[in-house]
Design a protein around this motif. Sequence first.
Motif, PDB file in Angstrom:
ATOM      1  N   ALA A  90       0.823  -1.203   0.000  1.00  0.00           N
ATOM      2  CA  ALA A  90       0.000   0.000   0.000  1.00  0.00           C
ATOM      3  C   ALA A  90       0.857   1.252   0.000  1.00  0.00           C
ATOM      4  N   PRO A  91       0.331   2.369  -0.517  1.00  0.00           N
ATOM      5  CA  PRO A  91       0.997   3.652  -0.393  1.00  0.00           C
ATOM      6  C   PRO A  91       1.180   3.998   1.074  1.00  0.00           C
ATOM      7  N   SER A  92       2.012   4.964   1.340  1.00  0.00           N
ATOM      8  CA  SER A  92       2.298   5.349   2.719  1.00  0.00           C
ATOM      9  C   SER A  92       1.022   5.566   3.521  1.00  0.00           C
ATOM     10  N   SER A  93       0.987   4.939   4.720  1.00  0.00           N
ATOM     11  CA  SER A  93      -0.179   5.119   5.600  1.00  0.00           C
ATOM     12  C   SER A  93       0.184   6.015   6.767  1.00  0.00           C
ATOM     13  N   GLY A  94       1.166   6.881   6.583  1.00  0.00           N
ATOM     14  CA  GLY A  94       1.577   7.794   7.635  1.00  0.00           C
ATOM     15  C   GLY A  94       0.567   8.891   7.854  1.00  0.00           C
ATOM     16  N   PRO A  95       0.885   9.850   8.740  1.00  0.00           N
ATOM     17  CA  PRO A  95      -0.073  10.908   9.074  1.00  0.00           C
ATOM     18  C   PRO A  95      -0.428  11.805   7.904  1.00  0.00           C
ATOM     19  N   CYS A  96       0.337  11.745   6.805  1.00  0.00           N
ATOM     20  CA  CYS A  96       0.030  12.589   5.653  1.00  0.00           C
ATOM     21  C   CYS A  96      -0.966  11.933   4.706  1.00  0.00           C
ATOM     22  N   SER A  97      -1.270  10.649   4.898  1.00  0.00           N
ATOM     23  CA  SER A  97      -2.232   9.990   4.027  1.00  0.00           C
ATOM     24  C   SER A  97      -3.639  10.436   4.394  1.00  0.00           C
ATOM     25  N   ALA A  98      -4.528  10.407   3.410  1.00  0.00           N
ATOM     26  CA  ALA A  98      -5.892  10.877   3.636  1.00  0.00           C
ATOM     27  C   ALA A  98      -6.639   9.994   4.622  1.00  0.00           C
ATOM     28  N   ARG A  99      -6.394   8.673   4.581  1.00  0.00           N
ATOM     29  CA  ARG A  99      -7.120   7.779   5.482  1.00  0.00           C
ATOM     30  C   ARG A  99      -6.661   7.926   6.931  1.00  0.00           C
ATOM     31  N   GLN A 159     -19.985   7.003  11.644  1.00  0.00           N
ATOM     32  CA  GLN A 159     -18.569   6.755  11.409  1.00  0.00           C
ATOM     33  C   GLN A 159     -18.322   5.385  10.780  1.00  0.00           C
ATOM     34  N   TYR A 160     -19.094   4.384  11.180  1.00  0.00           N
ATOM     35  CA  TYR A 160     -18.910   3.058  10.585  1.00  0.00           C
ATOM     36  C   TYR A 160     -19.280   3.062   9.105  1.00  0.00           C
ATOM     37  N   LEU A 212     -12.944  19.217   5.864  1.00  0.00           N
ATOM     38  CA  LEU A 212     -11.858  18.281   5.583  1.00  0.00           C
ATOM     39  C   LEU A 212     -12.286  16.848   5.352  1.00  0.00           C
ATOM     40  N   VAL A 213     -13.499  16.484   5.730  1.00  0.00           N
ATOM     41  CA  VAL A 213     -13.935  15.094   5.612  1.00  0.00           C
ATOM     42  C   VAL A 213     -14.827  14.930   4.392  1.00  0.00           C
ATOM     43  N   TYR A 214     -14.543  13.884   3.597  1.00  0.00           N
ATOM     44  CA  TYR A 214     -15.306  13.603   2.384  1.00  0.00           C
ATOM     45  C   TYR A 214     -15.866  12.195   2.447  1.00  0.00           C
ATOM     46  N   GLU A 215     -16.955  11.982   1.718  1.00  0.00           N
ATOM     47  CA  GLU A 215     -17.702  10.736   1.841  1.00  0.00           C
ATOM     48  C   GLU A 215     -16.892   9.519   1.440  1.00  0.00           C
ATOM     49  N   ASP A 216     -16.089   9.631   0.399  1.00  0.00           N
ATOM     50  CA  ASP A 216     -15.300   8.491  -0.072  1.00  0.00           C
ATOM     51  C   ASP A 216     -14.045   9.007  -0.758  1.00  0.00           C
ATOM     52  N   ALA A 266     -13.054   8.772  -3.760  1.00  0.00           N
ATOM     53  CA  ALA A 266     -13.275   9.313  -5.105  1.00  0.00           C
ATOM     54  C   ALA A 266     -13.632  10.792  -5.084  1.00  0.00           C
ATOM     55  N   SER A 267     -14.255  11.256  -3.996  1.00  0.00           N
ATOM     56  CA  SER A 267     -14.678  12.654  -3.921  1.00  0.00           C
ATOM     57  C   SER A 267     -13.691  13.531  -3.161  1.00  0.00           C
ATOM     58  N   HIS A 268     -12.578  12.949  -2.680  1.00  0.00           N
ATOM     59  CA  HIS A 268     -11.595  13.721  -1.926  1.00  0.00           C
ATOM     60  C   HIS A 268     -10.690  14.486  -2.893  1.00  0.00           C
ATOM     61  N   PRO A 269     -10.579  15.807  -2.760  1.00  0.00           N
ATOM     62  CA  PRO A 269      -9.828  16.586  -3.749  1.00  0.00           C
ATOM     63  C   PRO A 269      -8.309  16.519  -3.593  1.00  0.00           C
ATOM     64  N   TRP A 270      -7.810  16.145  -2.411  1.00  0.00           N
ATOM     65  CA  TRP A 270      -6.358  16.218  -2.174  1.00  0.00           C
ATOM     66  C   TRP A 270      -5.690  14.851  -2.045  1.00  0.00           C
ATOM     67  N   ILE A 271      -6.445  13.776  -2.121  1.00  0.00           N
ATOM     68  CA  ILE A 271      -5.866  12.451  -1.979  1.00  0.00           C
ATOM     69  C   ILE A 271      -5.006  12.131  -3.200  1.00  0.00           C
ATOM     70  N   SER A 272      -3.920  11.420  -2.989  1.00  0.00           N
ATOM     71  CA  SER A 272      -3.057  11.063  -4.111  1.00  0.00           C
ATOM     72  C   SER A 272      -3.724   9.987  -4.956  1.00  0.00           C
TER      73      SER A 272
END
Length: 429
Positions: free
Chosen positions: A23-32, A86-87, A151-155, A157-163
């Motif tokens: 997986a791509p980096s899961s550090g604090p800079c990742s969107a998830r 949240q779930y 800052l929170v997006y539904e998924d 696909a709709s997040h504008p800043w995710i890599s």
Amino acid sequence: MERAAGSAEAPHEAAPLLPRPPAPSSGPCSARCALALLAHGALLVAYALRAALSIAIVAITGSSPPSGDRSAPGPRPPQGVIFPAQYTLWAKWAPPLERSRLMNIADAGCTFGTFSALLVAGIICQSLGWPLVFYIFGGVGCAWCLCWFLLVYEDPASHPWISAGEREYIVSSLAHQGSSHGRSLPLGAMAKSLPLWAIAIACFCTDWLFYMLLTSMPTFMSNVLHFDLREWLWDQWCCSLRAPGCVASCQGSESASFPALQNGLLSSLPYIGNGLGHILAGLLADFLLARRVLGTAAVRKLFSALGMLLPSVFLVVVPYIGSSSTAAVVLLTLVLTIISMTGAGININHIDIAPRYAGFLLGVTNTFGIIAGIIAPTAVGLLVSQDLQAGWRNAFFVAAALNVFGLIFYVAFGSGTVQGWAREEPAAP
């Protein structure tokens, strides 16, 4: 027809969850991970607001509440929309191999929020006055809502800043679970699902023990060990706030030197243990899954076993510790710490078996837990009213036996794979 964990589903549960490149980096800079921190903050603020209100009431009234309501500030039952929401969000954001740690980091905000309020609200009331409790905590809540909406997006696909790499990784890892929530719920299939019943029964049994401890342990310490924990904690907070009705009893009190910090820390120890336990359990569960040491079902059952069996053992020991109130406090802290292991077990299992309906299923199983929270104190009262010593011993044995039963049922029928009724698109009504 539903199958038990040892049936034909088992080979799929033992298979790699994610046969894809790392997986791509899961550090604090990742969107998830940013979402996990935001969700942690949301729960922290929500629970801090509740605990702060309990403390501010002392300063507003200037005295303790009536004797029938002398309870220390503590966690409240989930009031219904936060966790299902949240779930539902995590079902679209949490890859299977990171599900435990992301969701448990978020859930740890509950206990840390209570802990923070216990420490800070008393100091604010004492130094700045009780109105500032509402302004400060309310202002923080409003600010956090603004951050959440921005800052929170539904998924993904709709997040504008995710890599692009992270978006592809999340979407592809969740592709097997089907589309989002359909137009209707497969209620019939849900009612016949043994894996879902396994979660619901385990939640009922776990919450029976949890709420029994939360409501009855102080009474046990007062009546049996002759140490009134609730009254002692309340008096300490009363002294820290310098309430007029309590000042006389605080004269010469050693704790009055640093009352808010010292006594808030003492009353918050179980919450610290519970919050840290949530995070550590999530990290360890994902480690076992990522290294393919165990399959999904095995990991959920292992952590459920730790969180249900060990507290039951400690609970059975309590009636035999003699008159040691210190030992009772230690056991209480250990139980509330270890019971958090279920956060990487039955709590997350909703998303494993039916990610598209995870929010609804959590609402259902949480209802079972709240019912247990209502029945357990009543059952304890009935048992204790017959015989003090034997009644408490039987109450602890009943809670322990229920947890063992719930664990056996969950181990027998729990599953770690998406159920058939959660894969198919429900028909339009």
